[in-house]
Design an enzyme around this catalytic site. Structure first.
Site, mmCIF file in Angstrom:
data_model
loop_
_atom_site.group_PDB
_atom_site.id
_atom_site.type_symbol
_atom_site.label_atom_id
_atom_site.label_comp_id
_atom_site.label_asym_id
_atom_site.label_seq_id
_atom_site.Cartn_x
_atom_site.Cartn_y
_atom_site.Cartn_z
ATOM 1 N N LYS A 1 13.522 -3.545 -13.786
ATOM 2 C CA LYS A 1 12.694 -4.844 -14.417
ATOM 3 C C LYS A 1 13.277 -5.810 -15.266
ATOM 4 O O LYS A 1 13.057 -6.960 -15.024
ATOM 5 C CB LYS A 1 11.266 -4.264 -15.008
ATOM 6 C CG LYS A 1 10.441 -3.017 -14.488
ATOM 7 C CD LYS A 1 9.623 -3.842 -13.234
ATOM 8 C CE LYS A 1 8.610 -4.979 -13.906
ATOM 9 N NZ LYS A 1 7.562 -5.298 -12.961
ATOM 10 N N PRO B 1 1.610 19.134 -18.825
ATOM 11 C CA PRO B 1 2.896 19.235 -19.410
ATOM 12 C C PRO B 1 3.304 18.306 -20.476
ATOM 13 O O PRO B 1 3.275 17.030 -20.142
ATOM 14 C CB PRO B 1 3.747 18.809 -18.335
ATOM 15 C CG PRO B 1 2.960 17.982 -17.231
ATOM 16 C CD PRO B 1 1.541 18.206 -17.959
ATOM 17 N N THR C 1 7.579 -5.455 -18.645
ATOM 18 C CA THR C 1 7.438 -4.404 -19.354
ATOM 19 C C THR C 1 8.126 -4.337 -20.680
ATOM 20 O O THR C 1 9.390 -5.014 -20.742
ATOM 21 C CB THR C 1 7.515 -2.915 -18.570
ATOM 22 O OG1 THR C 1 7.656 -1.964 -19.534
ATOM 23 C CG2 THR C 1 9.000 -3.172 -18.126
ATOM 24 N N ASP C 2 7.739 -3.811 -21.793
ATOM 25 C CA ASP C 2 8.364 -3.741 -22.927
ATOM 26 C C ASP C 2 9.425 -2.835 -22.869
ATOM 27 O O ASP C 2 10.414 -2.831 -23.710
ATOM 28 C CB ASP C 2 7.390 -3.261 -24.213
ATOM 29 C CG ASP C 2 6.772 -1.801 -23.947
ATOM 30 O OD1 ASP C 2 6.944 -1.363 -22.948
ATOM 31 O OD2 ASP C 2 6.012 -1.379 -24.771
ATOM 32 N N GLU C 3 9.649 -2.088 -21.725
ATOM 33 C CA GLU C 3 10.544 -1.252 -21.590
ATOM 34 C C GLU C 3 12.127 -1.630 -21.337
ATOM 35 O O GLU C 3 13.161 -1.146 -21.694
ATOM 36 C CB GLU C 3 10.227 -0.023 -20.431
ATOM 37 C CG GLU C 3 9.049 1.000 -20.708
ATOM 38 C CD GLU C 3 8.807 2.094 -19.698
ATOM 39 O OE1 GLU C 3 9.844 2.316 -19.363
ATOM 40 O OE2 GLU C 3 7.793 2.226 -19.454
ATOM 41 N N LEU D 1 0.806 -1.178 -0.040
ATOM 42 C CA LEU D 1 0.038 0.022 0.084
ATOM 43 C C LEU D 1 0.828 1.234 0.004
ATOM 44 O O LEU D 1 0.821 2.293 1.091
ATOM 45 C CB LEU D 1 -0.963 0.003 1.250
ATOM 46 C CG LEU D 1 -2.076 -1.318 1.031
ATOM 47 C CD1 LEU D 1 -2.900 -1.072 2.413
ATOM 48 C CD2 LEU D 1 -2.999 -1.312 -0.035
ATOM 49 N N TYR E 1 14.075 2.570 -14.028
ATOM 50 C CA TYR E 1 13.170 1.403 -13.704
ATOM 51 C C TYR E 1 13.258 0.325 -14.467
ATOM 52 O O TYR E 1 13.019 -0.684 -14.334
ATOM 53 C CB TYR E 1 11.550 2.246 -14.028
ATOM 54 C CG TYR E 1 10.398 1.393 -14.579
ATOM 55 C CD1 TYR E 1 9.896 0.503 -13.597
ATOM 56 C CD2 TYR E 1 10.066 1.354 -15.869
ATOM 57 C CE1 TYR E 1 8.880 -0.136 -13.831
ATOM 58 C CE2 TYR E 1 8.869 0.478 -15.975
ATOM 59 C CZ TYR E 1 8.541 -0.263 -15.067
ATOM 60 O OH TYR E 1 7.307 -1.059 -15.517
ATOM 61 N N ASP F 1 12.569 17.876 -22.150
ATOM 62 C CA ASP F 1 12.246 16.288 -22.080
ATOM 63 C C ASP F 1 12.690 15.393 -20.953
ATOM 64 O O ASP F 1 13.607 16.092 -20.375
ATOM 65 C CB ASP F 1 13.080 15.928 -23.456
ATOM 66 C CG ASP F 1 12.222 14.529 -23.976
ATOM 67 O OD1 ASP F 1 11.384 14.239 -23.295
ATOM 68 O OD2 ASP F 1 12.873 14.202 -25.152
ATOM 69 N N ALA G 1 3.858 -6.466 -8.159
ATOM 70 C CA ALA G 1 4.054 -5.486 -7.141
ATOM 71 C C ALA G 1 5.424 -4.876 -7.874
ATOM 72 O O ALA G 1 6.373 -5.820 -8.264
ATOM 73 C CB ALA G 1 4.311 -6.033 -5.704
ATOM 74 N N LYS H 1 14.951 13.044 -18.778
ATOM 75 C CA LYS H 1 16.459 12.547 -19.080
ATOM 76 C C LYS H 1 16.264 11.116 -19.804
ATOM 77 O O LYS H 1 15.560 10.137 -19.205
ATOM 78 C CB LYS H 1 17.188 12.369 -17.931
ATOM 79 C CG LYS H 1 17.721 13.860 -17.079
ATOM 80 C CD LYS H 1 18.388 13.318 -16.178
ATOM 81 C CE LYS H 1 18.858 14.404 -15.400
ATOM 82 N NZ LYS H 1 19.650 14.024 -14.135
ATOM 83 N N ILE I 1 7.019 -7.225 -0.104
ATOM 84 C CA ILE I 1 7.514 -8.455 -0.823
ATOM 85 C C ILE I 1 9.007 -8.765 -0.515
ATOM 86 O O ILE I 1 9.541 -9.699 -0.759
ATOM 87 C CB ILE I 1 7.222 -8.263 -2.262
ATOM 88 C CG1 ILE I 1 7.982 -7.099 -2.901
ATOM 89 C CG2 ILE I 1 5.608 -8.328 -2.704
ATOM 90 C CD1 ILE I 1 8.146 -7.352 -4.347
ATOM 91 N N THR J 1 12.601 -3.147 -4.302
ATOM 92 C CA THR J 1 11.316 -3.729 -4.344
ATOM 93 C C THR J 1 11.301 -4.656 -5.772
ATOM 94 O O THR J 1 11.139 -5.880 -5.668
ATOM 95 C CB THR J 1 10.183 -2.592 -4.498
ATOM 96 O OG1 THR J 1 9.944 -2.317 -3.309
ATOM 97 C CG2 THR J 1 8.899 -3.488 -5.088
#
Ligand code: NAD
Length: 318
Positions: free
Chosen positions: A153, A204, A125-127, A39, A149, A271, A82, A273, A62, A100
């Site tokens: 992942k 923005p 994720t596709d990232e 949470l 991030y 933009d 999560a 970074k 977790i 995490t």
């Protein structure tokens, strides 16, 4: 069959838990759902129907082995959502993302092995593929993440897959494109723009707005995740796409129209970074092997999403 859904009070995890309990025809094998969620700012108990006797919410982290051991007791399968999920926050400070997304995932995998969990779906994720100039990435393409991030992942994907290869745990990894839909915390572009536009404020737009994303309705994503849980193969990765590629400028135009505003509401800002120009995935594998196909046409899905935010102001304006 008892399922543990981590991050099940967040945007996608709660949609998935509600889908299972609201009788998605393919999910009839599930009789109990336990949600394990810390949470954080992104998780809310009111995203779930806590009066449903088949649902238990465990408020916990977790990264904490004792909490995870308790939440996993009596569980057959795990679907792991999560995460710290917002790229801008990872650019400001990556530590919570490593904790995490990387250490937390390893804690779950350790307990899954210890408790003999029979299936573990890791939602990614596709990232992780990084920016894609032309064409689209397949599951066997190399990982090339750019933001903290995406890097966290990618690390968690590799740990999950290594747990399959080394220890034989039935792990399946999904990698989806940008989700939109109700109950997304208003820091991501769609709810951020909608809530600002509905309250007469400016929005923005990063840089020149030419960054491209593929949009996937959260209901379709959850159907895809469950199709992989039910019909995927151990140790495999499945891309889940939405099939609607838009520049941020095009998306902004659609959101302005849906909220009855014009371009005077848009303020161009420097933009992000390391902003990836384009994400694009091929999802023929999940379609062929798991019977997945997105069902929500983008125009309808976006109109319904805007309507949800319009009608649920108390959810986001607090
Ligand atoms: P979200 O930020 O809305 O929800 C994340 C949930 O995880 C929250 O309920 C939060 O409280 C919980 N959480 C965070 N840290 C935790 C911890 N240490 N222990 C227990 N719970 C914790 O995220 P989302 O958009 O629902 O994303 C869910 C998953 O899907 C993530 O793994 C994300 O990487 C992935 N994903 C999201 C998108 C997207 O467009 N939103 C796209 C691709 C992949």
């Amino acid at each position: 069959m008892n399922l543990l859904v981590t991050g099940g009070a967040g945007f996608i995890g709660s949609t998935y838990a509600r889908m299972l309990l609201n009788g998605a025809p393919d999910a009839l094998d599930v009789s109990r759902v336990t949600v394990l969620d810390k949470l954080t700012y992104a998780g809310r108990p009111d995203n779930l129907d806590l009066t449903d006797p088949r649902l238990t919410l465990v408020h916990g982290d977790i990264c904490d082995p004792d909490t995870v051991a308790e939440a996993m007791t009596g569980v057959d399968q795990v679907v792991h959502f999560a995460a710290e999920s917002h790229v801008d926050r990872s650019i400001a400070d990556a530590h919570a993302f490593v904790r995490t997304n990387v250490a937390g995932t390893q804690t779950l995998l350790d307990q899954a092995l210890r408790q003999g969990i029979d299936r573990f779906v890791h939602v990614s994720t596709d990232e992780v593929y990084g920016s894609v100039e032309t064409g689209a990435r397949s599951e066997s393409d190399p990982l090339d993440p750019n933001s903290p991030y995406a890097a966290s992942k990618a690390a968690s994907d590799l740990l999950a897959l290594s747990c399959h290869r080394t220890h034989g745990l039935d792990v399946r990894v999904t990698r989806c494109s940008n989700n939109y839909g109700p109950r997304q915390y208003p820091e991501k572009v769609v709810p951020l723009f909608v809530t600002r536009l509905l309250t007469g404020r400016e929005v923005p737009l990063y840089g020149d707005g030419r960054n491209v994303r593929d949009w996937l309705h959260v209901d379709d994503h959850c159907r895809g995740v469950d199709a992989v849980r039910l019909h995927g193969r151990p140790g495999e990765i499945y891309n889940i796409g939405g099939g609607t590629e838009l520049t941020n400028r095009e998306l902004t135009g659609l959101l302005l129209a849906a909220c009855g505003r014009d371009w005077s509401a848009v303020r161009q800002v420097p933009d992000r970074k390391g902003h990836d120009l384009r994400y694009a995935i091929r999802d023929d594998k999940v379609r062929a092997e798991c019977g997945y196909a997105p069902q929500t046409d983008f125009e309808t899905g976006l109109a319904r999403t805007v309507e949800w935010y319009r009608r649920h102001r108390r959810w986001w304006d607090c």
